[in-house]
Design an enzyme around this catalytic site. Structure first.
Site: not given
Length: 487
Positions: A255, A288
């Site tokens: 990720e 993020c």
């Protein structure tokens, strides 16, 4: 010293290997982003500690894999119960360690840590499965077998919560774990190790090795006895991990962040749009998933800008331990300077900084003021590269084709936010966006049953629900013939 006193909580600064504390010859200093104070000297791991931890996890694997799903789930529930009992301690320590808001840790983040364990425990027992199916009279049965030792490398922006997104499904799947927390924020991982032992998790099933990525992290991902590697962080680091894992063909899940758009259509509710846009400053911009590129239809651009900047002016930046604070400091001096560098270069290139654009002069330290860059040059660094700080850009568009091209115009594809007053129009736009998660008229709604991950360079693989078990387990199909039976 093997313990640190942080916010009135005793934190062991040694590694946690095979159910015991293990010290290293060398240490590294952990400082608080709030005031630069020394939080403790942390054992600095390397090849020796990684070898010990992986060996412990490998030895513990057969017993944990053979433990029934119901019994594994019971221990995960016990961990969750103990997390609930220590929410205040965990929240205070994490706030001192990474500078995120105490109110967020108390109200949402630490309760979510407990939820992560409960969810995957219950999913294992109640939801994981696939209907049997028939092939020419033969029965097919799908099952999920424990795979082995999982190496988990986790980030600093929400250290414990993001770690347990990985730890909980790995343990539920029957894997054993070696966790390498981020060196800037190692403390709550150590507290979780204590909690796991108190909950009755067998020795060696969960291990924590602290240290730098180039030492402990590199040694871990190159280890030949791993069965899985899961990493959350930057694209360059993921590339290094992938190269190391390739020698052993160790499956990886990544990720890797993003540069997500926040799209405001011409018929959007302006109050809602401005509110959602301001939410992108959450955690001092160190998220993020943030929609850092605000794309506004030209017909409402001025009205939106007025509403948005008015809301920015109400944000309170300061000590994250104050429950009235909205924005705290950046996590570390290195990261602070990185953010400042992005903004300084944008200024040098002639960017129009309409809000912020510099460190908070009143607070000093690691506090960077919420910043808005209006009408930056298309393709410029500030538009295409992940800043990971309280820095947003605002651009306008006139057509659907234009905004879709702008939204998809980076190497990332983690998330997107779309604000629209028309359901059908929103659906048309959403289908064209390249992203793992799209929020329509909302932000940060995360259900663990849903797939989570990114497209393009935002990641490899998906987490959540069955997708997590697909990664941490060996998925097996058993085909049984109707013939040959004697009973």
């Amino acid at each position: 010293m093997t313990n640190a006193q942080v916010a009135g909580v005793t934190v062991d600064t040694r590694h946690f290997i095979n159910g015991e504390r293990v010290a290293s010859d060398e240490t590294f200093t952990n400082t608080s982003p709030i005031d630069g104070s020394n939080l403790g000297e942390i054992s600095r791991g390397g090849q020796r500690e990684v070898d010990l931890a992986v060996a412990a996890a490998r030895a513990a694997f057969p017993g944990w894999a053979a433990t029934s799903p119901k019994d594994r789930a019971a221990i995960l529930h016990k961990i969750a119960d103990l997390v609930d009992e220590r929410v205040t301690e965990l929240a205070n320590v994490e706030t001192m360690d990474n500078g995120a808001l105490l109110r967020s840790h108390l109200r949402g983040v630490m309760p979510r840590v407990a939820h992560n364990f409960r969810f995957f425990a219950d999913y294992l027992v109640n939801d994981l499965g696939h209907p049997d199916f028939e092939t020419r009279g033969h029965n097919n049965h799908v099952s999920w077998d424990p795979s082995g030792v999982a190496a988990l490398i986790t980030p600093w922006n929400a250290p414990l919560m993001l770690a347990t997104w990985k730890i909980a499904p790995a343990l539920a799947a029957g894997d054993t774990v070696v966790l390498k927390p981020a060196e800037w924020t190692p403390l709550t991982a150590s507290l979780l190790a204590d909690i796991s032992r108190e909950a009755g998790l067998p020795a060696g099933v969960f291990n924590v090795v602290q240290g730098y990525g180039k030492e402990a992290g590199a040694a871990l991902v190159a280890h030949r006895d791993l069965s899985r590697i899961s990493f959350t962080g930057s694209v360059p680091t993921a590339k290094s991990i992938a190269r190391a894992a390739a020698d052993n063909l160790t499956p990886c899940s990544f990720e890797l962040g993003g540069k997500s758009p926040c799209i405001v259509m011409h018929d959007a509710d302006l109050e809602l749009a401005a509110t959602l846009a301001v939410e992108q400053y959450d955690n001092a911009g160190q998220v993020c998933l943030s929609g850092t590129r605000i794309l506004v239809h030209e017909d409402i651009a001025d009205a939106f800008a007025d509403a948005f900047t008015a809301k920015i002016a109400t944000l309170r930046q300061g000590d994250p331990r104050d429950l009235e604070t909205d924005i705290g400091p950046q996590v570390h001096r290195v990261h602070f300077e990185r953010i400042k560098g992005f903004v300084d270069r944008a200024k040098e290139g002639g960017a129009n900084i309409v809000v912020g654009g510099a460190p908070n002069a009143e607070l000093g330290g690691l506090y960077f003021a919420p910043t808005l860059v209006k009408d930056p040059e298309v393709g410029s660094e500030i538009v295409t590269q992940e800043v990971f700080g309280p820095v947003l850009t605002m651009q306008t568009f006139s057509t659907d084709e234009e905004v879709v091209a702008m939204a998809n115009g980076t190497e990332f594809g983690l998330a997107a936010i779309l604000v629209s007053g028309n359901r059908d129009h929103a659906d048309v736009i959403a289908k064209q966006l390249v992203a793992g998660t799209i929020w329509v008229n909302c932000f940060f709604v995360r259900d663990l049953r849903a797939p989570f991950g990114g497209s393009k360079k935002s990641g490899v693989g998906r987490e959540g629900g069955t997708w997590s078990f697909d990664f941490y387990a060996d998925v097996k199909n058993t085909v049984v013939s109707p013939n040959g039976w004697k009973e």
